[in-house]
Design a protein around this motif. Structure first.
Motif, mmCIF file in Angstrom:
data_model
loop_
_atom_site.group_PDB
_atom_site.id
_atom_site.type_symbol
_atom_site.label_atom_id
_atom_site.label_comp_id
_atom_site.label_asym_id
_atom_site.label_seq_id
_atom_site.Cartn_x
_atom_site.Cartn_y
_atom_site.Cartn_z
ATOM 1 N N ARG A 1 3.262 0.457 3.024
ATOM 2 C CA ARG A 1 2.806 -0.466 4.072
ATOM 3 C C ARG A 1 2.721 -1.872 3.506
ATOM 4 N N HIS B 1 1.965 3.719 11.285
ATOM 5 C CA HIS B 1 0.965 2.694 10.975
ATOM 6 C C HIS B 1 1.624 1.322 11.087
ATOM 7 N N TRP C 1 -4.215 5.831 1.428
ATOM 8 C CA TRP C 1 -3.438 4.634 1.090
ATOM 9 C C TRP C 1 -4.085 3.902 -0.080
ATOM 10 N N MET D 1 4.439 -0.196 8.361
ATOM 11 C CA MET D 1 4.773 0.928 7.482
ATOM 12 C C MET D 1 6.277 1.157 7.461
ATOM 13 N N ARG E 1 0.865 -1.179 0.000
ATOM 14 C CA ARG E 1 0.000 0.000 0.000
ATOM 15 C C ARG E 1 0.897 1.223 0.000
ATOM 16 N N LYS E 2 0.570 2.195 -0.848
ATOM 17 C CA LYS E 2 1.366 3.411 -0.993
ATOM 18 C C LYS E 2 0.514 4.603 -0.587
ATOM 19 N N TYR E 3 1.095 5.467 0.226
ATOM 20 C CA TYR E 3 0.373 6.678 0.609
ATOM 21 C C TYR E 3 0.471 7.667 -0.539
#
Length: 160
Positions: A118, A101, A56, A104, A47-49
């Motif tokens: 993440r 998180h 996310w 992360m 998962r990329k912010y």
């Protein structure tokens, strides 16, 4: 003929099974740690912010240790059909875990670009971080290949 009570027999079998499982787990852990010490091609979902509005987003990442690049795509399905959504040079990059998180970590390139990522679990986080750090440290191997023009990234690809 006298038989031993079933509970005693079950407990002996349970203890033997538990010991075998512990031994297998320890063997798997040793194999994982050994494989983490050498740089490897790695791919999978993270998962990329992106930003405050979208937060996310699930993306498909590919670490190419030969080029020293971390590529990402919208999904595994688009990987072979579309150009990468973005790429980051990991040569000399800083890779750090983050308490913000669960699972992360951040990757900051020498140019200052930052990916907040993440993993799905602690094991995936460890694998990704270790491989990124290995590629980051192997500056001479990766730099010679990335500066030779083998991998070009179009400006603006790191939008999300």
């Amino acid at each position: 003929m006298r038989r031993s009570p079933p509970t005693r027999r079950k407990s002996l079998v349970s203890a033997a099974a538990a010991a075998a499982a512990a031994e297998a787990s320890l063997r798997d852990e040793k194999m994982l740690k050994a494989s983490l010490r050498s740089k490897q091609h790695l791919e999978g979902p993270l998962r990329k912010y992106t930003n405050l509005l979208h937060g996310w987003q699930s993306r498909f990442f590919e670490l190419d240790p030969d080029s020293g690049r971390l590529w990402y795509y919208l999904s595994a399905a688009t990987r072979g059909q579309q150009a990468p959504r973005g790429a980051l040079s990991v040569v000399g990059a800083r890779v750090c875990s983050s308490p913000d998180h669960p699972f992360m970590f951040t990757v900051q390139s020498r140019a200052g670009d930052v990916y907040k990522l993440r993993a799905n679990d602690a094991q995936d986080q460890e694998i990704w971080m270790t491989q990124l750090q290995l590629c980051s440290r192997r500056t001479s191997d990766c730099t010679s290949k990335t500066t030779s023009g083998l991998t070009q990234v179009k400006p603006g690809l790191n939008q999300d």
